[in-house]
Scaffold this motif. Structure first.
Motif, PDB file in Angstrom:
ATOM      1  N   GLY A 159      42.581  46.317  71.239  1.00 48.85           N
ATOM      2  CA  GLY A 159      42.059  47.079  70.362  1.00 48.85           C
ATOM      3  C   GLY A 159      42.644  47.019  68.983  1.00 48.85           C
ATOM      4  N   VAL A 160      43.342  48.565  67.809  1.00 45.30           N
ATOM      5  CA  VAL A 160      43.481  47.667  66.304  1.00 45.30           C
ATOM      6  C   VAL A 160      44.994  48.216  65.951  1.00 45.30           C
ATOM      7  CG1 VAL A 160      43.050  48.643  64.357  1.00 45.30           C
ATOM      8  CG2 VAL A 160      41.045  48.467  66.165  1.00 45.30           C
ATOM      9  N   TYR A 161      45.384  47.139  65.455  1.00 45.74           N
ATOM     10  CA  TYR A 161      47.030  48.135  65.276  1.00 45.74           C
ATOM     11  C   TYR A 161      47.061  48.093  63.610  1.00 45.74           C
ATOM     12  CZ  TYR A 161      48.468  44.835  69.116  1.00 45.74           C
ATOM     13  OH  TYR A 161      48.946  44.277  70.621  1.00 45.74           O
ATOM     14  N   HIS A 162      47.405  50.225  63.822  1.00 46.45           N
ATOM     15  CA  HIS A 162      47.306  50.604  62.595  1.00 46.45           C
ATOM     16  C   HIS A 162      49.235  50.712  61.965  1.00 46.45           C
ATOM     17  CE1 HIS A 162      43.965  53.080  63.267  1.00 46.45           C
ATOM     18  NE2 HIS A 162      44.257  52.044  64.535  1.00 46.45           N
ATOM     19  N   CYS A 163      48.631  51.710  60.945  1.00 46.38           N
ATOM     20  CA  CYS A 163      50.506  51.795  60.325  1.00 46.38           C
ATOM     21  C   CYS A 163      51.242  52.809  60.914  1.00 46.38           C
ATOM     22  CB  CYS A 163      50.419  52.383  59.265  1.00 46.38           C
ATOM     23  SG  CYS A 163      51.493  52.647  57.886  1.00 46.38           S
ATOM     24  N   LYS A 197      65.428  39.941  49.071  1.00 48.01           N
ATOM     25  CA  LYS A 197      67.316  40.299  49.059  1.00 48.01           C
ATOM     26  C   LYS A 197      67.732  39.532  49.999  1.00 48.01           C
ATOM     27  CE  LYS A 197      64.453  43.808  50.751  1.00 48.01           C
ATOM     28  NZ  LYS A 197      64.772  45.213  51.529  1.00 48.01           N
ATOM     29  N   ILE A 198      67.033  38.635  50.618  1.00 51.70           N
ATOM     30  CA  ILE A 198      68.339  37.291  51.201  1.00 51.70           C
ATOM     31  C   ILE A 198      68.178  36.394  50.941  1.00 51.70           C
ATOM     32  CG2 ILE A 198      67.522  38.868  53.931  1.00 51.70           C
ATOM     33  CD1 ILE A 198      66.084  36.525  54.182  1.00 51.70           C
ATOM     34  N   GLY A 199      68.088  36.124  49.475  1.00 54.56           N
ATOM     35  CA  GLY A 199      67.979  35.128  48.326  1.00 54.56           C
ATOM     36  C   GLY A 199      67.514  34.071  47.948  1.00 54.56           C
ATOM     37  N   TYR A 200      66.092  34.299  49.023  1.00 56.37           N
ATOM     38  CA  TYR A 200      65.368  33.394  48.785  1.00 56.37           C
ATOM     39  C   TYR A 200      63.897  33.884  48.577  1.00 56.37           C
ATOM     40  CZ  TYR A 200      64.551  32.706  53.344  1.00 56.37           C
ATOM     41  OH  TYR A 200      64.367  32.807  55.104  1.00 56.37           O
ATOM     42  N   THR A 201      63.045  33.606  48.060  1.00 57.77           N
ATOM     43  CA  THR A 201      61.617  34.324  47.996  1.00 57.77           C
ATOM     44  C   THR A 201      61.278  34.333  49.364  1.00 57.77           C
ATOM     45  OG1 THR A 201      61.335  34.013  45.755  1.00 57.77           O
ATOM     46  CG2 THR A 201      59.756  34.602  47.153  1.00 57.77           C
ATOM     47  N   ARG A 202      60.112  35.271  49.587  1.00 57.82           N
ATOM     48  CA  ARG A 202      59.212  35.490  50.995  1.00 57.82           C
ATOM     49  C   ARG A 202      58.416  36.073  50.507  1.00 57.82           C
ATOM     50  NH1 ARG A 202      62.936  37.753  56.106  1.00 57.82           N
ATOM     51  NH2 ARG A 202      63.398  39.387  54.162  1.00 57.82           N
ATOM     52  N   ASP A 203      57.225  36.328  51.213  1.00 57.97           N
ATOM     53  CA  ASP A 203      55.975  37.351  50.993  1.00 57.97           C
ATOM     54  C   ASP A 203      55.867  38.138  51.839  1.00 57.97           C
ATOM     55  OD1 ASP A 203      54.675  35.140  49.348  1.00 57.97           O
ATOM     56  OD2 ASP A 203      53.662  33.922  50.392  1.00 57.97           O
ATOM     57  N   GLU A 204      56.091  38.911  51.089  1.00 61.90           N
ATOM     58  CA  GLU A 204      56.819  40.918  52.227  1.00 61.90           C
ATOM     59  C   GLU A 204      54.762  41.040  52.421  1.00 61.90           C
ATOM     60  OE1 GLU A 204      57.507  45.329  51.770  1.00 61.90           O
ATOM     61  OE2 GLU A 204      56.977  43.962  50.318  1.00 61.90           O
ATOM     62  N   GLU A 205      54.749  42.151  53.344  1.00 68.56           N
ATOM     63  CA  GLU A 205      53.654  43.061  53.237  1.00 68.56           C
ATOM     64  C   GLU A 205      54.128  44.304  53.881  1.00 68.56           C
ATOM     65  OE1 GLU A 205      50.496  40.671  56.950  1.00 68.56           O
ATOM     66  OE2 GLU A 205      52.598  39.399  56.918  1.00 68.56           O
ATOM     67  N   HIS A 206      53.297  44.974  53.150  1.00 65.24           N
ATOM     68  CA  HIS A 206      53.258  46.233  53.318  1.00 65.24           C
ATOM     69  C   HIS A 206      51.535  46.966  53.572  1.00 65.24           C
ATOM     70  CE1 HIS A 206      53.078  45.813  48.687  1.00 65.24           C
ATOM     71  NE2 HIS A 206      52.310  46.851  48.652  1.00 65.24           N
ATOM     72  N   CYS A 207      52.410  48.424  53.591  1.00 66.30           N
ATOM     73  CA  CYS A 207      50.585  48.893  54.044  1.00 66.30           C
ATOM     74  C   CYS A 207      49.903  49.058  52.775  1.00 66.30           C
ATOM     75  CB  CYS A 207      50.991  50.420  54.797  1.00 66.30           C
ATOM     76  SG  CYS A 207      49.055  51.440  54.807  1.00 66.30           S
ATOM     77  N   ALA A 208      48.625  49.203  52.222  1.00 64.80           N
ATOM     78  CA  ALA A 208      48.302  49.362  51.322  1.00 64.80           C
ATOM     79  C   ALA A 208      48.054  51.109  50.922  1.00 64.80           C
ATOM     80  CB  ALA A 208      47.114  48.593  50.618  1.00 64.80           C
ATOM     81  N   THR A 209      48.389  51.238  52.106  1.00 60.56           N
ATOM     82  CA  THR A 209      47.758  53.209  51.493  1.00 60.56           C
ATOM     83  C   THR A 209      49.068  54.376  51.302  1.00 60.56           C
ATOM     84  OG1 THR A 209      45.715  52.799  53.410  1.00 60.56           O
ATOM     85  CG2 THR A 209      46.843  55.321  52.897  1.00 60.56           C
ATOM     86  N   CYS A 210      49.862  53.110  52.383  1.00 61.44           N
ATOM     87  CA  CYS A 210      51.335  54.432  51.610  1.00 61.44           C
ATOM     88  C   CYS A 210      52.339  53.555  51.541  1.00 61.44           C
ATOM     89  CB  CYS A 210      51.471  55.462  53.130  1.00 61.44           C
ATOM     90  SG  CYS A 210      52.476  53.876  54.431  1.00 61.44           S
ATOM     91  N   GLY A 211      52.640  52.305  51.450  1.00 66.91           N
ATOM     92  CA  GLY A 211      53.367  51.204  50.564  1.00 66.91           C
ATOM     93  C   GLY A 211      54.944  51.149  51.994  1.00 66.91           C
ATOM     94  N   PRO A 251      44.257  51.179  60.064  1.00 67.01           N
ATOM     95  CA  PRO A 251      44.394  50.474  60.202  1.00 67.01           C
ATOM     96  C   PRO A 251      45.119  49.098  60.102  1.00 67.01           C
ATOM     97  CG  PRO A 251      42.412  50.908  60.240  1.00 67.01           C
ATOM     98  CD  PRO A 251      42.724  51.878  59.427  1.00 67.01           C
ATOM     99  N   LEU A 252      45.409  48.164  60.648  1.00 62.20           N
ATOM    100  CA  LEU A 252      45.900  46.667  59.694  1.00 62.20           C
ATOM    101  C   LEU A 252      45.570  45.553  60.391  1.00 62.20           C
ATOM    102  CD1 LEU A 252      48.840  48.521  59.524  1.00 62.20           C
ATOM    103  CD2 LEU A 252      47.962  48.154  57.654  1.00 62.20           C
ATOM    104  N   GLY A 260      42.025  44.629  53.221  1.00 62.94           N
ATOM    105  CA  GLY A 260      42.293  45.577  51.924  1.00 62.94           C
ATOM    106  C   GLY A 260      43.585  46.339  52.312  1.00 62.94           C
ATOM    107  N   ASN A 261      43.274  46.879  53.479  1.00 59.95           N
ATOM    108  CA  ASN A 261      44.906  47.317  54.437  1.00 59.95           C
ATOM    109  C   ASN A 261      45.911  46.937  54.302  1.00 59.95           C
ATOM    110  OD1 ASN A 261      42.075  49.176  54.345  1.00 59.95           O
ATOM    111  ND2 ASN A 261      42.076  48.538  56.867  1.00 59.95           N
ATOM    112  N   VAL A 262      46.507  45.875  53.716  1.00 60.17           N
ATOM    113  CA  VAL A 262      47.204  45.437  53.651  1.00 60.17           C
ATOM    114  C   VAL A 262      47.845  44.383  52.240  1.00 60.17           C
ATOM    115  CG1 VAL A 262      49.233  43.202  54.578  1.00 60.17           C
ATOM    116  CG2 VAL A 262      47.982  44.519  56.002  1.00 60.17           C
ATOM    117  N   ALA A 263      49.095  44.941  52.068  1.00 57.41           N
ATOM    118  CA  ALA A 263      49.530  44.745  50.569  1.00 57.41           C
ATOM    119  C   ALA A 263      49.866  43.613  50.166  1.00 57.41           C
ATOM    120  CB  ALA A 263      49.451  45.643  49.411  1.00 57.41           C
ATOM    121  N   PHE A 264      50.477  43.121  49.463  1.00 53.72           N
ATOM    122  CA  PHE A 264      51.724  41.734  49.496  1.00 53.72           C
ATOM    123  C   PHE A 264      53.086  42.034  48.358  1.00 53.72           C
ATOM    124  CE2 PHE A 264      48.034  40.258  51.756  1.00 53.72           C
ATOM    125  CZ  PHE A 264      48.821  40.136  52.964  1.00 53.72           C
ATOM    126  N   GLY A 265      53.935  41.106  48.545  1.00 51.28           N
ATOM    127  CA  GLY A 265      54.937  42.027  47.276  1.00 51.28           C
ATOM    128  C   GLY A 265      55.524  40.316  47.754  1.00 51.28           C
TER     129      GLY A 265
END
Length: 161
Positions: A72-76, A114-128, A82-83, A105-110
């Motif tokens: 199947g597919v995992y959705h937000c 927050k924990i003292g070092y840099t990580r690549d965060e993922e968020h839903c590109a549609t709702c954030g 669909p993510l 196109g459905n997942v955005a990155f930032g």
């Protein structure tokens, strides 16, 4: 000499509370789906709200989706975008659902500091909504990426048939 050592220790202690820990996750400001905090709170469970809207993290091994291997597919969970596809899911042993790639196109990155070092965060590109983070310790025979995702941020939609 003791005063210098004491001042050094105090300086190190104060530097641990650096501006890096105070930085917020950098996420684009506008999304196709926007709601007030009250509307998100009314729609989401407390756990979903904490992860998706407050960038929290669920406890490892607490999501039934961690060991879900159905097709199947995992959705937000917030907006149903669909993510991730089930064929890209793997058992990372970390206690969170893990995927080696996203639906483009459905997942955005930032950037998350927050924990003292840099990580690549993922968020839903549609709702954030905050999903999790991506690391470069995934399967070497595919993408090498491990998209480490909070299960509470996902809704599994089984394949038909």
């Amino acid at each position: 000499m003791k005063k210098i050592a004491l001042l050094t220790i105090i300086g190190l202690f104060l530097s641990c509370n650096s501006s890096a820990q105070k930085n917020e996750t950098k996420v684009k400001e506008t999304f196709e789906i926007t709601k007030t905090e009250a509307e998100w709170k009314a729609q989401l469970t407390d756990a979903q709200y904490n992860v998706l809207r407050k960038a929290g993290t669920e406890r490892p091994f607490s999501s039934p989706l961690d060991k879900n291997y159905g097709k199947g597919v995992y959705h937000c969970a917030a907006c149903n975008t669909p993510l991730f596809k089930s064929e890209h899911k793997f058992d990372s042993g970390t206690g969170w659902p893990s995927f080696d790639r996203v639906i483009e196109g459905n997942v955005a990155f930032g950037t998350d500091t927050k924990i003292g070092y840099t990580r690549d965060e993922e968020h839903c590109a549609t709702c954030g909504g905050h999903l999790g983070h991506v690391f470069s310790d995934g399967p070497k025979d595919t993408t090498g990426e491990r998209h480490c995702i909070n299960g509470v941020a996902l809704k599994f939609v089984p394949a038909e048939g």
